[in-house]
Structure formats: C-alpha cells, structure tokens
Design a protein around this motif. Structure first.
Motif, PDB file in Angstrom:
ATOM      1  N   HIS A 119     -35.550   2.136 -15.191  1.00  0.00           N
ATOM      2  CA  HIS A 119     -35.501   0.772 -14.651  1.00  0.00           C
ATOM      3  C   HIS A 119     -35.659   0.773 -13.124  1.00  0.00           C
ATOM      4  CE1 HIS A 119     -33.910  -0.270 -18.620  1.00  0.00           C
ATOM      5  NE2 HIS A 119     -34.241  -1.514 -18.328  1.00  0.00           N
ATOM      6  N   GLY A 120     -35.903   1.939 -12.538  1.00  0.00           N
ATOM      7  CA  GLY A 120     -36.106   2.039 -11.092  1.00  0.00           C
ATOM      8  C   GLY A 120     -34.818   2.219 -10.316  1.00  0.00           C
ATOM      9  N   GLY A 121     -33.726   2.510 -11.000  1.00  0.00           N
ATOM     10  CA  GLY A 121     -32.429   2.652 -10.336  1.00  0.00           C
ATOM     11  C   GLY A 121     -31.905   4.070 -10.395  1.00  0.00           C
ATOM     12  N   ASP A 122     -30.598   4.200 -10.190  1.00  0.00           N
ATOM     13  CA  ASP A 122     -29.974   5.512 -10.220  1.00  0.00           C
ATOM     14  C   ASP A 122     -28.542   5.389 -10.721  1.00  0.00           C
ATOM     15  OD1 ASP A 122     -29.914   8.265  -9.962  1.00  0.00           O
ATOM     16  OD2 ASP A 122     -29.349   8.231  -7.857  1.00  0.00           O
ATOM     17  N   LEU A 123     -28.037   6.470 -11.289  1.00  0.00           N
ATOM     18  CA  LEU A 123     -26.657   6.582 -11.744  1.00  0.00           C
ATOM     19  C   LEU A 123     -26.110   7.878 -11.184  1.00  0.00           C
ATOM     20  CD1 LEU A 123     -24.168   5.929 -13.507  1.00  0.00           C
ATOM     21  CD2 LEU A 123     -25.376   6.996 -15.436  1.00  0.00           C
ATOM     22  N   THR A 124     -24.971   7.793 -10.503  1.00  0.00           N
ATOM     23  CA  THR A 124     -24.336   8.982  -9.945  1.00  0.00           C
ATOM     24  C   THR A 124     -22.872   9.009 -10.376  1.00  0.00           C
ATOM     25  OG1 THR A 124     -23.767   7.831  -7.886  1.00  0.00           O
ATOM     26  CG2 THR A 124     -25.841   9.066  -7.913  1.00  0.00           C
ATOM     27  N   PHE A 125     -22.264  10.185 -10.250  1.00  0.00           N
ATOM     28  CA  PHE A 125     -20.837  10.363 -10.497  1.00  0.00           C
ATOM     29  C   PHE A 125     -20.261  10.872  -9.187  1.00  0.00           C
ATOM     30  CE2 PHE A 125     -17.233  12.883 -12.373  1.00  0.00           C
ATOM     31  CZ  PHE A 125     -16.539  11.806 -12.894  1.00  0.00           C
ATOM     32  N   GLN A 126     -19.305  10.138  -8.623  1.00  0.00           N
ATOM     33  CA  GLN A 126     -18.810  10.446  -7.283  1.00  0.00           C
ATOM     34  C   GLN A 126     -17.295  10.531  -7.252  1.00  0.00           C
ATOM     35  OE1 GLN A 126     -20.368   7.386  -4.700  1.00  0.00           O
ATOM     36  NE2 GLN A 126     -22.470   7.764  -5.312  1.00  0.00           N
ATOM     37  N   THR A 127     -16.797  11.228  -6.261  1.00  0.00           N
ATOM     38  CA  THR A 127     -15.358  11.302  -6.040  1.00  0.00           C
ATOM     39  C   THR A 127     -15.061  10.970  -4.590  1.00  0.00           C
ATOM     40  OG1 THR A 127     -13.395  12.701  -6.129  1.00  0.00           O
ATOM     41  CG2 THR A 127     -15.462  13.789  -5.555  1.00  0.00           C
ATOM     42  N   ASP A 128     -13.861  10.459  -4.358  1.00  0.00           N
ATOM     43  CA  ASP A 128     -13.418  10.244  -2.981  1.00  0.00           C
ATOM     44  C   ASP A 128     -12.593  11.435  -2.495  1.00  0.00           C
ATOM     45  OD1 ASP A 128     -10.997   9.978  -4.299  1.00  0.00           O
ATOM     46  OD2 ASP A 128     -10.646   7.914  -3.662  1.00  0.00           O
ATOM     47  N   HIS A 129     -12.520  12.492  -3.300  1.00  0.00           N
ATOM     48  CA  HIS A 129     -11.774  13.729  -3.013  1.00  0.00           C
ATOM     49  C   HIS A 129     -10.279  13.481  -2.865  1.00  0.00           C
ATOM     50  CE1 HIS A 129     -15.523  15.899  -2.774  1.00  0.00           C
ATOM     51  NE2 HIS A 129     -15.981  14.984  -1.929  1.00  0.00           N
ATOM     52  N   GLU A 130      -9.814  12.345  -3.336  1.00  0.00           N
ATOM     53  CA  GLU A 130      -8.384  12.038  -3.326  1.00  0.00           C
ATOM     54  C   GLU A 130      -7.912  11.730  -4.740  1.00  0.00           C
ATOM     55  OE1 GLU A 130      -7.518   9.019  -0.440  1.00  0.00           O
ATOM     56  OE2 GLU A 130      -8.612  10.072   1.126  1.00  0.00           O
ATOM     57  N   GLY A 131      -8.697  12.152  -5.737  1.00  0.00           N
ATOM     58  CA  GLY A 131      -8.305  11.965  -7.122  1.00  0.00           C
ATOM     59  C   GLY A 131      -8.979  10.810  -7.832  1.00  0.00           C
ATOM     60  N   SER A 132      -9.818  10.045  -7.135  1.00  0.00           N
ATOM     61  CA  SER A 132     -10.524   8.933  -7.775  1.00  0.00           C
ATOM     62  C   SER A 132     -11.985   9.327  -8.006  1.00  0.00           C
ATOM     63  CB  SER A 132     -10.470   7.679  -6.900  1.00  0.00           C
ATOM     64  OG  SER A 132      -9.151   7.219  -6.801  1.00  0.00           O
ATOM     65  N   TYR A 133     -12.474   8.945  -9.181  1.00  0.00           N
ATOM     66  CA  TYR A 133     -13.858   9.218  -9.564  1.00  0.00           C
ATOM     67  C   TYR A 133     -14.504   7.909  -9.977  1.00  0.00           C
ATOM     68  CZ  TYR A 133     -12.517  14.109  -9.701  1.00  0.00           C
ATOM     69  OH  TYR A 133     -12.075  15.361  -9.363  1.00  0.00           O
ATOM     70  N   PHE A 134     -15.826   7.813  -9.756  1.00  0.00           N
ATOM     71  CA  PHE A 134     -16.548   6.580 -10.060  1.00  0.00           C
ATOM     72  C   PHE A 134     -17.942   6.902 -10.574  1.00  0.00           C
ATOM     73  CE2 PHE A 134     -13.610   5.804  -6.635  1.00  0.00           C
ATOM     74  CZ  PHE A 134     -12.939   4.669  -7.062  1.00  0.00           C
ATOM     75  N   TRP A 135     -18.338   6.177 -11.618  1.00  0.00           N
ATOM     76  CA  TRP A 135     -19.733   6.155 -12.033  1.00  0.00           C
ATOM     77  C   TRP A 135     -20.356   5.031 -11.217  1.00  0.00           C
ATOM     78  CZ3 TRP A 135     -21.270   9.937 -15.199  1.00  0.00           C
ATOM     79  CH2 TRP A 135     -20.295  10.593 -15.942  1.00  0.00           C
ATOM     80  N   VAL A 136     -21.427   5.314 -10.506  1.00  0.00           N
ATOM     81  CA  VAL A 136     -22.037   4.325  -9.615  1.00  0.00           C
ATOM     82  C   VAL A 136     -23.478   4.082 -10.057  1.00  0.00           C
ATOM     83  CG1 VAL A 136     -22.603   3.711  -7.237  1.00  0.00           C
ATOM     84  CG2 VAL A 136     -20.570   5.120  -7.714  1.00  0.00           C
ATOM     85  N   PHE A 137     -23.744   2.839 -10.439  1.00  0.00           N
ATOM     86  CA  PHE A 137     -25.079   2.406 -10.840  1.00  0.00           C
ATOM     87  C   PHE A 137     -25.719   1.649  -9.684  1.00  0.00           C
ATOM     88  CE2 PHE A 137     -22.651   2.657 -14.712  1.00  0.00           C
ATOM     89  CZ  PHE A 137     -23.526   2.974 -15.722  1.00  0.00           C
ATOM     90  N   HIS A 138     -26.973   1.933  -9.411  1.00  0.00           N
ATOM     91  CA  HIS A 138     -27.794   1.124  -8.507  1.00  0.00           C
ATOM     92  C   HIS A 138     -28.950   0.611  -9.366  1.00  0.00           C
ATOM     93  CE1 HIS A 138     -25.685   3.576  -5.460  1.00  0.00           C
ATOM     94  NE2 HIS A 138     -25.718   2.443  -4.800  1.00  0.00           N
ATOM     95  N   ILE A 139     -28.949  -0.697  -9.618  1.00  0.00           N
ATOM     96  CA  ILE A 139     -29.945  -1.280 -10.508  1.00  0.00           C
ATOM     97  C   ILE A 139     -30.726  -2.347  -9.739  1.00  0.00           C
ATOM     98  CG2 ILE A 139     -30.297  -2.566 -12.643  1.00  0.00           C
ATOM     99  CD1 ILE A 139     -27.609  -1.320 -13.592  1.00  0.00           C
ATOM    100  N   PRO A 140     -32.029  -2.130  -9.552  1.00  0.00           N
ATOM    101  CA  PRO A 140     -32.814  -3.113  -8.793  1.00  0.00           C
ATOM    102  C   PRO A 140     -32.912  -4.442  -9.538  1.00  0.00           C
ATOM    103  CG  PRO A 140     -34.225  -1.364  -9.652  1.00  0.00           C
ATOM    104  CD  PRO A 140     -32.825  -1.007 -10.016  1.00  0.00           C
ATOM    105  N   PHE A 141     -32.960  -5.528  -8.759  1.00  0.00           N
ATOM    106  CA  PHE A 141     -33.090  -6.860  -9.349  1.00  0.00           C
ATOM    107  C   PHE A 141     -34.502  -7.106  -9.860  1.00  0.00           C
ATOM    108  CE2 PHE A 141     -29.545  -7.603  -6.299  1.00  0.00           C
ATOM    109  CZ  PHE A 141     -28.568  -7.872  -7.255  1.00  0.00           C
ATOM    110  N   THR A 142     -35.491  -6.522  -9.187  1.00  0.00           N
ATOM    111  CA  THR A 142     -36.879  -6.704  -9.622  1.00  0.00           C
ATOM    112  C   THR A 142     -37.406  -5.398 -10.187  1.00  0.00           C
ATOM    113  OG1 THR A 142     -37.694  -6.247  -7.399  1.00  0.00           O
ATOM    114  CG2 THR A 142     -37.363  -8.555  -7.989  1.00  0.00           C
TER     115      THR A 142
END
Length: 162
Positions: free
Chosen positions: A128-151
C-alpha cells in the motif's frame, strides 16, 4: 482499492480479535489524534493486517494486559497508527528481526516462535506504499508503528502473494 475511513478498518480489526483478547483478559483503548481522513486501501487486506498485529500482541502478552491503540492524522501525507505491545520476553536488540520469517525468538521457552502473520502484515502495508516497524523506547515500552499513505502509491496489490 477503495477510499475508506482508516479508523473503521482498525475498529473492524479490534472487533475481530475481541474474543481472543477477552480470553486472556487483554483490553485495547483506541484513541485518535487529528481530523479523521480517508485512505485508498484494500479494506480486507488492511483489516487482516491489523488483526495479525493485534493477535500477536494478545498471544505474546502476559494475561490481563491493557494496551493503547493510537491513530494519528497529524501528518498530511500518511496516517500513523501505534499499537502498544508489552514486549514480554523480547530483547530490545531484536526489534528489526521480528519481520524476518526465518528468525525464531526464544524457541527454548516456546514463547515467541516464527510468526508469519507479522511478515505478511509488513508486506501488505508495503504494497500500500507504507511501512510497519516494531520499536522500543528502551524503557520497557514497545510499539507496532504503521505509516499508511492517504493516497495510493504506484504499487500492484496481488492478493495471492500470501
């Protein structure tokens, strides 16, 4: 592809995993930031993508977890979606490896094995032209981060790829 409200796709995915979440006493709180916008997406594939990630959070989290899902429309080019994960039994150094279909995480404990749903999720977002990453703040929190273009980007979506 169709023009759809992105938050509706995320809400569909949350409904799809509701029973699995309840069985493990896991809850998700959905928040939105910015004015809602629509995107040119394959609704079915993207709903499946969010369900893969949410299911992964449920399966690999301690029971009785509470997690945030944030949809941000603040960027003019793409929607950002953050799904919180406990990162239970996860090593900060392996965040990029979570998308490697040949990598096994802590197989001796049978906690995190191969999860091809996550690999498929990343590929669907990329189609879809976007990206998905798995990130941490190195303080015990983790996040799946989606970047999804509108067009729509110039990509071809082939539903037979997975």
């Amino acid at each position: 592809l169709e023009t759809v409200a992105i938050d509706n796709i995320v809400k569909d995915a949350l409904r799809n995993v509701k029973r699995k979440a309840a069985a493990r006493h896991v809850t998700f709180e959905l928040r939105e930031r910015g004015a809602e916008r629509k995107g040119e997406l394959d609704r079915s594939l993207m709903s499946r993508t969010f369900s893969y990630v949410l299911t992964n959070v449920i399966q690999h989290s301690p029971k009785r977890g509470e997690y945030q899902v944030l949809i941000s429309y603040e960027n003019m080019e793409y929607c950002e979606i953050f799904i919180e994960d406990s990162g239970h039994d996860f090593d900060d150094k392996n965040c990029d490896e979570v998308f490697n279909e040949f990598m096994e995480f802590k197989p001796e404990e049978n906690k995190r094995g191969q999860d091809l749903g996550i690999v498929c999720a990343k590929r669907i977002v990329q189609l879809h032209g976007g990206d998905l990453t798995f990130q941490t703040d190195h303080e015990g929190s983790y996040f799946w981060v989606f970047h999804i273009p509108f067009t729509r980007k110039e990509t071809v979506i082939n539903q037979d790829f997975y």
